[in-house]
Write an enzyme that holds these catalytic residues in place. Structure first.
Site, PDB file in Angstrom:
ATOM      1  N   HIS A  42       0.802  -1.228   0.000  1.00  0.00           N
ATOM      2  CA  HIS A  42       0.000   0.000   0.000  1.00  0.00           C
ATOM      3  C   HIS A  42       0.833   1.276   0.000  1.00  0.00           C
ATOM      4  O   HIS A  42       0.277   2.371  -0.107  1.00  0.00           O
ATOM      5  CB  HIS A  42      -0.935   0.011   1.219  1.00  0.00           C
ATOM      6  N   HIS A  91       1.696   6.920  -0.262  1.00  0.00           N
ATOM      7  CA  HIS A  91       0.805   6.048   0.506  1.00  0.00           C
ATOM      8  C   HIS A  91      -0.522   5.961  -0.237  1.00  0.00           C
ATOM      9  O   HIS A  91      -1.218   6.958  -0.368  1.00  0.00           O
ATOM     10  CB  HIS A  91       0.616   6.656   1.901  1.00  0.00           C
TER      11      HIS A  91
END
Length: 166
Positions: free
Chosen positions: A71, A86
């Site tokens: 992620h 992110h």
């Protein structure tokens, strides 16, 4: 003298431009719906509300860290700038589902090189938000940071920040 003899004396640029790693809508860091990012606890930056599921490198440098849950990716420029991309919020809980990482730690990257593909619909349905923070994690080492307040951004094309490192 030895640096010149062994080719390590190249001048490192202190100035660097950070480009949008995603296509979508620019989000001011204060408007990211997560206090860790909005209150700049991890550093200065911005967010993007993506309209497609591909992340490209926002800088020239190297991949410093690929999170096991896919992620997030850490990047480092030659001038020392450290950047975290992110994807979404609370996406660590997805444990890699919906993400395809295209690079490995240590890979050299240029602006626009693909880093991660992700299923935007899956993340939208299973995470807190698809808004994706882009954070300068070593903000304290920057002499100046100029963030351009853009509306729509295009991955690898729209310049979002100019940074001068100390």
């Amino acid at each position: 003298m030895f640096k010149k003899l062994f080719g390590k004396g190249k001048e490192v640029q202190k100035d660097i431009a950070i480009y949008a790693p995603l296509t979508g809508e620019f989000v001011k860091i204060e408007d990211i719906p997560d206090p860790v990012f909005a209150q700049k606890m991890m550093g200065e930056g911005f967010g993007i509300n993506p309209t497609e599921g591909e992340v490209v490198s926002p800088i020239a440098g190297r991949v410093d860290n690929v999170f096991p849950t896919k992620h997030a990716i850490g990047l480092k420029a030659d001038n020392g700038l450290e950047l975290l991309v992110h994807i979404g919020l609370d996406t660590v809980q997805l444990d890699g589902e919906g993400f395809e990482v295209l690079v490995s730690s240590g890979d050299e990257v240029n602006v626009g090189d693909p880093l991660v593909r992700f299923n935007l619909e899956y993340i939208n349905n299973n995470a807190k938000s698809v808004i994706s923070p882009i954070i300068i994690t070593n903000t304290d080492q920057a002499a100046s940071i100029n963030i351009y307040d853009e509306n729509a951004v295009i991955k690898g094309e729209t310049k979002v920040i100019d940074v001068t490192m100390n």
